[in-house]
Design an enzyme around this catalytic site. Sequence first.
Site, PDB file in Angstrom:
ATOM      1  N   ASN A  70       1.704  -0.344   5.864  1.00  0.00           N
ATOM      2  CA  ASN A  70       2.074  -1.174   4.359  1.00  0.00           C
ATOM      3  C   ASN A  70       2.856  -2.272   4.953  1.00  0.00           C
ATOM      4  OD1 ASN A  70       2.859  -1.736   1.777  1.00  0.00           O
ATOM      5  ND2 ASN A  70       4.649  -0.489   2.077  1.00  0.00           N
ATOM      6  N   GLY A  71       2.353  -3.412   4.462  1.00  0.00           N
ATOM      7  CA  GLY A  71       2.952  -4.696   4.670  1.00  0.00           C
ATOM      8  C   GLY A  71       2.030  -5.818   5.218  1.00  0.00           C
ATOM      9  N   TRP A 103      -3.752  -1.720  -1.332  1.00  0.00           N
ATOM     10  CA  TRP A 103      -3.832  -3.027  -2.125  1.00  0.00           C
ATOM     11  C   TRP A 103      -4.011  -3.892  -1.067  1.00  0.00           C
ATOM     12  CZ3 TRP A 103      -1.254  -7.594  -2.851  1.00  0.00           C
ATOM     13  CH2 TRP A 103      -1.340  -8.169  -3.918  1.00  0.00           C
ATOM     14  N   HIS A 145       5.227 -27.791 -30.434  1.00  0.00           N
ATOM     15  CA  HIS A 145       5.210 -28.989 -29.560  1.00  0.00           C
ATOM     16  C   HIS A 145       3.834 -28.820 -28.590  1.00  0.00           C
ATOM     17  CE1 HIS A 145       9.042 -30.454 -30.669  1.00  0.00           C
ATOM     18  NE2 HIS A 145       9.580 -29.202 -30.589  1.00  0.00           N
ATOM     19  N   CYS A 147       0.673  -1.050   0.086  1.00  0.00           N
ATOM     20  CA  CYS A 147       0.026   0.113   0.044  1.00  0.00           C
ATOM     21  C   CYS A 147       0.757   1.219   0.000  1.00  0.00           C
ATOM     22  CB  CYS A 147      -0.857   0.121   1.301  1.00  0.00           C
ATOM     23  SG  CYS A 147      -1.675  -1.562   1.360  1.00  0.00           S
ATOM     24  N   LYS A 168       1.832  -1.501  -8.088  1.00  0.00           N
ATOM     25  CA  LYS A 168       3.224  -1.255  -8.848  1.00  0.00           C
ATOM     26  C   LYS A 168       4.232  -1.812  -8.245  1.00  0.00           C
ATOM     27  CE  LYS A 168       5.884   1.034 -11.891  1.00  0.00           C
ATOM     28  NZ  LYS A 168       5.855   0.149 -13.141  1.00  0.00           N
ATOM     29  N   ARG A 188       0.718   2.142  -5.862  1.00  0.00           N
ATOM     30  CA  ARG A 188       0.877   1.179  -5.005  1.00  0.00           C
ATOM     31  C   ARG A 188      -0.361   0.415  -4.723  1.00  0.00           C
ATOM     32  NH1 ARG A 188       6.039   1.918  -2.782  1.00  0.00           N
ATOM     33  NH2 ARG A 188       5.463   0.639  -1.208  1.00  0.00           N
ATOM     34  N   GLU A 207      -1.839  -7.664 -18.510  1.00  0.00           N
ATOM     35  CA  GLU A 207      -2.006  -7.068 -17.252  1.00  0.00           C
ATOM     36  C   GLU A 207      -3.043  -5.958 -17.557  1.00  0.00           C
ATOM     37  OE1 GLU A 207       1.305  -5.561 -15.394  1.00  0.00           O
ATOM     38  OE2 GLU A 207       2.470  -5.181 -17.173  1.00  0.00           O
ATOM     39  N   LYS A 239       2.064  -7.424 -20.909  1.00  0.00           N
ATOM     40  CA  LYS A 239       1.797  -6.187 -21.032  1.00  0.00           C
ATOM     41  C   LYS A 239       0.405  -6.448 -21.400  1.00  0.00           C
ATOM     42  CE  LYS A 239       4.115  -4.591 -19.497  1.00  0.00           C
ATOM     43  NZ  LYS A 239       5.204  -4.931 -19.018  1.00  0.00           N
ATOM     44  N   GLU A 244       7.222 -10.635 -22.726  1.00  0.00           N
ATOM     45  CA  GLU A 244       7.020  -9.329 -22.337  1.00  0.00           C
ATOM     46  C   GLU A 244       5.609  -8.670 -22.990  1.00  0.00           C
ATOM     47  OE1 GLU A 244       7.587  -7.541 -19.713  1.00  0.00           O
ATOM     48  OE2 GLU A 244       7.415  -5.476 -20.125  1.00  0.00           O
TER      49      GLU A 244
HETATM   50  O1  M6R Z   1       9.914  -3.297  -9.266  1.00  0.00           O
HETATM   51  P1  M6R Z   1      10.178  -4.705  -9.685  1.00  0.00           P
HETATM   52  O2  M6R Z   1      10.740  -4.659 -11.109  1.00  0.00           O
HETATM   53  O3  M6R Z   1      10.878  -5.656  -8.771  1.00  0.00           O
HETATM   54  O4  M6R Z   1       8.456  -5.451 -10.049  1.00  0.00           O
HETATM   55  C1  M6R Z   1       8.495  -6.488 -10.575  1.00  0.00           C
HETATM   56  C2  M6R Z   1       7.180  -6.971 -11.190  1.00  0.00           C
HETATM   57  O5  M6R Z   1       6.390  -6.912 -10.110  1.00  0.00           O
HETATM   58  C3  M6R Z   1       6.826  -6.059 -12.402  1.00  0.00           C
HETATM   59  O6  M6R Z   1       7.743  -6.225 -13.162  1.00  0.00           O
HETATM   60  C4  M6R Z   1       5.446  -6.304 -12.928  1.00  0.00           C
HETATM   61  O7  M6R Z   1       5.564  -7.474 -13.567  1.00  0.00           O
HETATM   62  C5  M6R Z   1       5.062  -5.175 -13.844  1.00  0.00           C
HETATM   63  N1  M6R Z   1       3.684  -4.709 -13.743  1.00  0.00           N
HETATM   64  C6  M6R Z   1       4.932  -5.662 -15.150  1.00  0.00           C
HETATM   65  O8  M6R Z   1       4.469  -4.365 -15.954  1.00  0.00           O
END
Ligand code: M6R
Length: 620
Positions: free
Chosen positions: A103-104, A77, A516, A2, A615, A27, A500, A497, A493
Amino acid sequence: MCGIVGYIGHREAYPILIKGLHRLEYRGYDSAGCALLGKELTIYKAKGKVSDLEAVYEKSPQPAGEEPTVGIAHTRWATHGAPSERNAHPHLSESGSLTLVHNGIIENYASLREQLQKRGFTFKSDTDTEVLVQLIEYQKQLHQSDLAEAVRSALKLAIGAYAIAVIDKSEPEKLVCARKSSPLAIGIGEDDSEFFIASDASPIAEYTKKIVYLNDEEVAVVVRGKELYVTNLMGDETEADVKEVNVDLSMLDHDGYPHFMLKEIFDQPNVLKDCMRGRIVGDDHNLKVVLSAVTQNRRQLLRARRIVIVSCGTSWHAGLIGKQLIEHFCRIPVEVAYASEFRYSDPVIEPDDVVIAISQSGETADTLAAIQQAKQQGALIYGIVNGVGSSIARESHAGTYIHVGPEIGVASTKAFTGQVVVLTMLSLALGMAKGTVEQEEYEETIKELLLIPEKIEEVLKQNDKIERLSKQFTYARNFLYLGRGYNYPVALEGALKLKEISYIHAEGYPAAEMKHGPIALIDNEMPVVFLTNHHRRYQKVISNLQEVISRHGNILAIINKGDEQVKKMVDSYIEVPETLSCLTPLISVIPLQLLSYHIAVSRGLNVDQPRNLAKSVTVE
Ligand code: M6R
């Protein structure tokens, strides 16, 4: 994961807290709340976003002229307890005197809660956090202590991760905060009379550059107009390490773009130049990569018989590219591990191993735990991080910041290309030091790397075309992304993208592996994004392309500019400038970022704040 904000000083707290929450909304955005301590302690809460909290406040604002100058706030979150108003922070203690944001995760919350319930404490939420505020109150009563002492006593009993801020009606001139495994920054106002608390520097940066990042198990007491006092959990004073932090505030705004994600995609040419600045030196005839971390740790890096890369999500994809780069230029075997798997896999780590942690935020709990474990086992930890002063950066022995500026959009874009640029520079610097790269290839790669920003500009000019192309995919239900070699992690990747931010199921696959199994999925309703812009394996990729064409897949190909052969074969294409094989990810990921962005926008989705995500994943 959070976001928390706090303020104590002489200004009206509410606008500072709200602005801070907006900056931290990346966050989490399941609920938001704030507590203002004036003549009364007032709590406002809302399910949903910070804007929902603002609407709640507007209905019953603080009386004019009596606006409180102390407050704490939170954007959530959800982990323990569904997203709802009742689970929104701040949480109140039994007596209503203390209130806290967190947060935690408090792992032993259930047993603590049971013990407190036996002592007459009642709980109004389903969160683990509420236990903390009740426990602090209990400790305060039990030991007849002040707030700071009660916080220390309570935290000694808590197991888990926390960044907290607490205020108490009976000690209105104080704000107490603490951290363990979750980040917390304290800004010291210019005249030292006001203090700003936040999960990162972004809510603080416009008020002061003087920032203290608390260390694990430190408790800070800030007293209005007076002092910042930091202790460990035992109450021994520890020195507050005041850093001067410069945050480019323009990076924290949309800057005319409809979303942060689009702005950050378009930021790439400039920030990648920042990433290389001062690290690629010399003139055209004598170019070299100089990374201070490589120079300073040369002996240990050269001794490495194995490198393990740990990371998550997009950073893990960058790690897969890093593996190919390091193995090619340095001839050192590299393993790439999901941090969350690595930490519980009883990993074999030798003292000569180097562990590279890749993380945009520098706060990802799994990556942090993975390097802590590898460090204990004697490995050298090398951080490739964006968050300056973040936990992973501080936990690393050495490292290179990617310096791409704050990334706010939940979908990582410029951090990915920044990570790949740093991994390229690291491989070149290390390869040169080891003598495993030929001078000619070294120089050619550096020269080409320097051209990447303008080649990305060229791809970005096709934004309108990509937007038009994206329309045919608005209602797609599945997607396949195929690539080989350096483009295979880009396929992963691209799929991530899309998943998500547009909630369309997508898979990335090595193009040749498709036969395969996944080839069974292909029919005329399956969009297939094919990365053909890889000249070393071009013919092989063309054969794989034929396999999809024969099954009537709807192909969108990413092709090298002027590739007439593929143009004739596929349904649609996006042309990108040619580059060296090892640098293709930096080019081919750009159209995939834009494609997923436009598909999500055309589906009417919130691109910057996709559902269920945050994030910075500071919980395991
Ligand atoms: O802050 P980080 O790079 O350690 O985060 C890792 C993942 O949580 C982050 O890359 C996540 O997969 C992204 N939302 C992807 O776009």
